[in-house]
Design a protein around this motif. Structure first.
Motif, PDB file in Angstrom:
ATOM      1  N   TRP A 182      32.593  41.075  27.111  1.00 40.24           N
ATOM      2  CA  TRP A 182      31.543  40.076  27.121  1.00 40.24           C
ATOM      3  C   TRP A 182      32.138  38.732  27.561  1.00 40.24           C
ATOM      4  CZ3 TRP A 182      31.025  35.485  24.329  1.00 40.24           C
ATOM      5  CH2 TRP A 182      29.780  34.888  24.417  1.00 40.24           C
ATOM      6  N   THR A 183      31.441  38.052  28.388  1.00 38.31           N
ATOM      7  CA  THR A 183      31.847  36.695  28.783  1.00 38.31           C
ATOM      8  C   THR A 183      30.615  35.803  28.618  1.00 38.31           C
ATOM      9  OG1 THR A 183      31.288  37.112  31.098  1.00 38.31           O
ATOM     10  CG2 THR A 183      33.575  37.477  30.450  1.00 38.31           C
ATOM     11  N   PRO A 184      30.812  34.572  28.231  1.00 33.25           N
ATOM     12  CA  PRO A 184      29.672  33.703  27.964  1.00 33.25           C
ATOM     13  C   PRO A 184      28.868  33.362  29.244  1.00 33.25           C
ATOM     14  CG  PRO A 184      31.722  32.510  27.630  1.00 33.25           C
ATOM     15  CD  PRO A 184      32.073  33.937  27.900  1.00 33.25           C
ATOM     16  N   ASP A 185      29.457  33.445  30.428  1.00 37.29           N
ATOM     17  CA  ASP A 185      28.764  33.092  31.664  1.00 37.29           C
ATOM     18  C   ASP A 185      27.963  34.256  32.241  1.00 37.29           C
ATOM     19  OD1 ASP A 185      29.936  30.607  31.465  1.00 37.29           O
ATOM     20  OD2 ASP A 185      31.700  31.220  32.624  1.00 37.29           O
ATOM     21  N   ALA A 186      28.097  35.431  31.690  1.00 37.69           N
ATOM     22  CA  ALA A 186      27.434  36.597  32.281  1.00 37.69           C
ATOM     23  C   ALA A 186      25.963  36.676  31.969  1.00 37.69           C
ATOM     24  CB  ALA A 186      28.111  37.876  31.811  1.00 37.69           C
TER      25      ALA A 186
END
Length: 131
Positions: free
Chosen positions: A127-131
């Motif tokens: 998980w990445t916050p920008d996705a």
């Protein structure tokens, strides 16, 4: 050495003084498959009958089967043999806590099992916050 320590120690089981003096006038109500003896006598601070276990080996609370645990904690009134229905065929017997022994559960990748686990299958996406 065990026989010389028994009169004075409680961690190897009940000391002789407990058996000789502490259980005088009390009633032995049963025994489980592990050799633990269950006693009742007197009353606790709430007026209920006082109940306790004398372990048939090391003093480890995980060695008390679930049905006797219920009796010790006043969840059932009578001893488990009379109060509970017969054991179902799919029920497994209670097992003591094996943590700290060679029989303890060790998942794949644990250092005790070599420290190698299977590689990721590629279906995981972090998980990445920008996705």
């Amino acid at each position: 050495m065990g026989i010389n320590l028994n009169p004075f120690t409680w961690w190897n089981g009940a000391s002789w003084s407990t058996v000789l003096y502490g259980l005088r006038g009390k009633t032995r109500v049963g025994e489980d498959a592990l050799g633990n003896a269950y006693w009742q006598g007197g009353s606790d601070t709430m007026g209920r009958p006082r109940r306790w276990v004398i372990y048939g080996g090391s003093n480890d609370a995980s060695r008390v089967p679930p049905e006797w645990f219920g009796w010790l904690h006043h969840q059932i009134d009578d001893v488990p043999d009379r109060a509970l229905p017969p054991r179902r065929t799919w029920q497994k017997p209670a097992v003591a806590n094996m943590t700290g022994t060679a029989l303890a559960y060790r998942p794949p990748g644990a250092l005790e099992k070599g420290g190698h686990r299977q590689a990721a299958t590629g279906d995981y996406e972090a998980w990445t916050p920008d996705a």
